[in-house]
Every structure is written in structure tokens, then in C-alpha cells.
Design an enzyme around this catalytic site. Structure first.
Site, PDB file in Angstrom:
ATOM      1  N   GLY A 229       0.759  -1.267   0.006  1.00 55.26           N
ATOM      2  CA  GLY A 229      -0.086   0.052   0.136  1.00 55.26           C
ATOM      3  C   GLY A 229       0.994   1.206  -0.066  1.00 55.26           C
ATOM      4  N   ASN A 230       0.235   2.376   0.392  1.00 53.18           N
ATOM      5  CA  ASN A 230       0.958   3.734   0.572  1.00 53.18           C
ATOM      6  C   ASN A 230       0.328   4.712   1.331  1.00 53.18           C
ATOM      7  OD1 ASN A 230      -1.117   5.494  -0.997  1.00 53.18           O
ATOM      8  ND2 ASN A 230      -0.858   4.002  -2.714  1.00 53.18           N
ATOM      9  N   ARG A 231       0.775   5.694   1.845  1.00 57.08           N
ATOM     10  CA  ARG A 231       0.524   6.551   2.795  1.00 57.08           C
ATOM     11  C   ARG A 231      -0.589   7.339   2.697  1.00 57.08           C
ATOM     12  NH1 ARG A 231       5.664   9.385   4.215  1.00 57.08           N
ATOM     13  NH2 ARG A 231       4.223  10.463   5.601  1.00 57.08           N
ATOM     14  N   SER A 232      -1.071   7.451   1.243  1.00 54.06           N
ATOM     15  CA  SER A 232      -2.055   8.448   1.091  1.00 54.06           C
ATOM     16  C   SER A 232      -3.329   8.029   2.051  1.00 54.06           C
ATOM     17  CB  SER A 232      -2.689   8.426  -0.412  1.00 54.06           C
ATOM     18  OG  SER A 232      -3.802   9.067  -0.904  1.00 54.06           O
ATOM     19  N   ALA A 296      -3.426   7.744  -5.117  1.00 56.05           N
ATOM     20  CA  ALA A 296      -2.265   7.165  -5.225  1.00 56.05           C
ATOM     21  C   ALA A 296      -2.417   5.736  -5.647  1.00 56.05           C
ATOM     22  CB  ALA A 296      -1.579   7.477  -3.874  1.00 56.05           C
TER      23      ALA A 296
END
Ligand code: CTP
Length: 427
Positions: A229-232, A296
Site C-alpha cells: 500500500g501507500n501512505r495516502s 495514489a
């Protein structure tokens, strides 16, 4: 950052002025407040003094301990006449809420209080945000006063329609959202300094426009419980959806794992992975006029996610093969129809950010790329503030650091000027 003088007149919406003052201060502006005596019945001086860190004035004859200086500026040696000094020093005067009575006084050129006197002496841009009962707002006297003020170059942020202060009442008269008032003030200041072209005067300016926003960050399964995943958090996309709704747009929000509540009023399509986001975006895209691709989206996803939970026993390590995902934005851009405006978002890190954003603009055939440099502290992923550069074929527009709602309004302003240019070329 600007010196903003906020005049608060006496209506129930005065409590919302506290939020306006808080947002303006948080956005880095130096703020002073003047209140009408009637407004003191709704909000006390101490509240505004606490938020601005500067004295609040009500009476023309009371001495100003700050001698007309804004926070961050040195106070002069002499004691000036307070109302003249405050307006001489400000970059904009905003009256919020402006009651029917205060509007009438401003239109009539009265100077019977510190606020009205200051307004009369003000050479900086003046913005008024009326708030009152709907019958008062509709009254021909108020209509004429607002027209008089607008004719003199005062910017009016009209009230919104919705439930009013009196229990059970509904209609036009509710103070505009503080974020919209602040964005209007920022525009008025920028226009005065020649920094930007004049915005569309009509408001709500996105009425009848269909806006598709993607927000959040996709999660690509590694196995049944883990993901890449990502931090968005989705804050920027949600702020865009919220501001677009406030400006009258029909909004569809494709939300990927949002950490914040989507705005009520938007049609929300929840997705988890890049593939789901792609399917939802392909389905919604043909009907939209504006695409704001703030999500994102993972560029790579595990090529063969495990059906169950991967066990660690018997492994020295774990290599996960990642395969590229579809570039959703580029795919949509390839199918765009005339009249659609496509905006991409690029989170870049440090040097070369602008060049990378320009390259994305061309490669993905977009109308604009909103660039934020995530190497700067306090902005970008999962932060409540942002600071962006909008890159278009014509050049760049810097949007200074501020709450994501204010930044969202500035991005929508750019979208509107792109749309206006396009309709000049293809009426
Ligand atoms: N995007 C997309 N589909 C993807 C990846 C990104 O639609 N599979 C969109 C994003 O929503 C965003 C823009 O493309 O609007 C970002 O462009 P991208 O080139 O992917 O940016 P980065 O991920 O920052 O790329 P890079 O790491 O190559 O700089």
C-alpha cells in the site's frame, strides 16, 4: 502571506467567523479582528484574541494596544487613530458575517462604528460574506444594497442555501463556508497584486458540471491479509470533492481505503485495489466533465497473490514478484472526449520535481498536473496542509501552503480557467 482584517458583525453566524479566523491564521496570514458592538452578544473578544494573538477592537475611541500593527509586524512609536491605521495596513478587509444592517450601512457609506468606519476608509480589496434570515436576504432593500456594493468593486460571497439558525427554517442566508470565504479573499488579494487573471464571477461556478474525483491509496494483496500500500489518506481528494460540491458540481468520488469521511452529497464508489479503481474509473469517466485523479494508485502489484495466509515456517526470506498495473489516468486520457478536463497529481521528492511533473503532463496527455514535493515537512501524505504547483502547458501556478480545503479551492480555480480557455478555443 497577507494581512487580513476581519470585521465581524452581529448575527448568529459570528461563531463561524471564529473558524474563518482560525483558518486564515493557520494558512499563515496575519489577522486582526474588529467587531461591531452587536456581535459581542454572539462571540466575545477573548475568542478572537486567543486565535489571532492580537487585540480585538470594537470601539473607535478605544486605544489599540498594537497601534494598528498586524501580528508579526512591529508596532509604530506613535499612537495612530485605530481604524485608519488598521485599514491602511491591511491587504484585504473581509466582513463575515455581514448582517443585513451592516450591508445597508456599508452601501450607504455610514461610519457609525469602528467596522463601518474602517470599511469606508479601506483602499484594499473588500470582501463581504452576508448571512441572515432568507426573507431579509430576499428583501429588495438587501438586494439593492448588495448590488450597490458589488457595483463598487466589493466582492460578495453569497450565502448558501440550507437550514438556517432559527429552528426548522430552511432557505438562502447561511454564511458561506469559511474555506470558500478565505479562498475568495486570497483571490481578491492576488488579483489586486496582478498575480492571477480574474476568476469567473459567477457563483456557484460549477453548477451543472460533473466532477469525478479519485482519492486515497490502493492496496494490492500479497495474500489474504497482507498488502502493498501507500501512505495516502485521501484528504486532498476528499477536500476537492467537498469544495467542488460547495461550488455546485455533481460529484462522484472513487475512494480507495479512505482514512477520512467522504463529504455527504458526493456519490461514493469504494474500491480497494488498482484494478478495482480502474474498473470504477472506466465506468464513471465517460459522463464526467472534469477528472481529478488524486488517488495514489499502485504502479506495481503482486503478480500472484496467495489465496490464503503465507506462513513463515520453512522460509529464509520472501521475494514477491510485482507486475505493473495499468496506468489508469493515461488509459482514460487516451479515450477522452472533447470538453473533458483531466488533472493528474504527482507526488515528487526533491530535485527535478517540476521537470518530472511536466513530463507526466505530456506523457499522459493531461490538462494539468498538481505537483507536491513530498520531501517538504508538514505537507503531502496524511498531512492536513498542502502546498502545490499546478503545471499546465501554459506554465505553472504556485499555490502557497494552506489547509487542503483552501488548496483544493485554488486547484478548482485553475480547472475553471483551463475550462474557460478550452471553451474559447472550441465554443
Ligand atoms: N496513476 C494512475 N494509474 C496508475 C498510477 C498512477 O492513474 N497505475 C495516476 C495517479 O492517480 C496520479 C498520476 O497518475 O494522478 C501520478 O502519475 P505517476 O506517473 O504514476 O506518478 P508516480 O506514481 O509519482 O510515478 P513515478 O513514481 O514514476 O514518478
Amino acid at each position: 502571506m497577507a494581512r487580513i482584517l476581519i470585521g465581524v458583525s452581529g448575527g448568529i453566524a459570528a461563531y463561524k467567523a471564529v473558524e474563518l479566523v482560525r483558518l486564515a491564521t493557520k494558512a499563515g496570514h496575519a489577522v486582526r479582528v474588529v467587531q461591531t458592538p452587536a456581535s459581542l452578544a454572539f462571540v466575545g473578544k477573548a475568542t478572537f484574541e486567543g486565535v489571532t494573538g492580537a487585540p480585538v477592537l470594537v470601539d473607535e475611541l478605544e486605544p489599540d494596544p498594537a497601534r494598528g500593527a498586524f501580528p508579526g509586524d512591529p508596532a509604530p512609536d506613535h499612537a495612530p487613530i485605530s481604524h485608519l491605521e488598521l485599514v491602511r495596513n491591511c491587504d484585504a478587509l473581509v466582513v463575515a458575517p455581514a448582517t443585513a444592517n451592516t450591508l445597508a450601512k456599508l452601501a450607504g457609506g455610514h461610519a457609525d462604528s469602528l467596522l463601518t468606519g474602517a470599511a469606508l476608509a479601506c483602499r484594499a480589496p473588500v470582501v463581504v460574506a452576508p448571512a441572515m434570515n432568507d426573507a431579509m436576504w430576499d428583501h429588495p432593500a438587501t438586494v439593492a444594497n448588495v448590488a450597490t456594493l458589488a457595483g463598487r468593486g466589493v466582492t460578495v460571497v453569497p450565502p448558501e442555501t440550507g437550514s438556517l439558525a432559527s429552528k426548522g427554517e430552511w432557505g438562502a442566508g447561511r454564511l458561506a463556508e469559511p474555506l470558500d470565504i478565505l479562498a475568495t479573499v486570497a483571490r481578491a488579494i492576488a488579483e489586486r497584486s496582478g498575480a492571477r487573471p480574474a476568476p469567473e464571477p459567477a457563483w456557484p461556478d460549477l453548477e451543472g458540471v460533473s466532477v469525478l474525483v479519485t482519492a486515497g491509496g490502493t492496496r494490492e494483496p500479497i495474500d489474504a491479509v497482507r498488502y502493498v500500500g501507500n501512505r495516502s489518506s485521501g484528504r486532498m481528494g476528499v477536500a476537492l470533492a467537498e469544495r467542488a460540491l460547495a461550488r455546485g458540481a455533481r460529484v462522484t468520488l472513487i475512494g480507495a481505503n479512505l482514512a477520512v469521511e467522504p463529504p455527504s452529497g458526493a456519490r461514493v464508489v469504494a474500491v480497494a485495489t488498482a484494478a478495482e479503481l480502474e474498473a470504477a474509473a472506466r465506468a464513471e469517466f465517460p459522463d464526467c466533465d472534469v477528472l481529478l485523479m488524486a488517488a495514489a494508485v499502485a504502479d506495481f502489484a503482486p503478480a500472484a497473490p496467495a489465496a490464503g495466509k503465507l506462513k513463515k515456517e520453512g522460509r529464509d526470506g520472501l521475494a514477491i514478484e510485482l507486475a505493473p498495473t495499468v496506468d489508469v489516468l493515461a488509459a482514460l486520457a487516451a479515450e477522452r472526449r472533447p470538453g473533458q478536463t483531466l488533472v493528474g497529481f504527482a507526488a515528487e521528492h526533491g530535485e527535478g520535481a517540476l521537470d518530472h511533473a511536466r513530463a507526466k503532463l505530456e506523457r499522459k496527455r493531461l490538462d494539468a498536473v498538481v505537483l507536491n514535493d513530498v520531501s517538504r515537512p508538514g505537507i503531502g501524505f496524511d498531512a492536513s496542509d498542502n502546498e502545490v504547483t499546478v503545471v499546465t502547458a501554459d506554465g505553472t501556478v504556485d499555490v502557497p501552503r494552506g489547509p487542503k480545503g483552501v488548496v483544493a479551492s485554488a486547484i478548482l480555480d485553475e480547472v475553471q480557467s483551463i475550462r474557460a480557455q478550452a471553451s474559447e478555443v472550441n465554443p
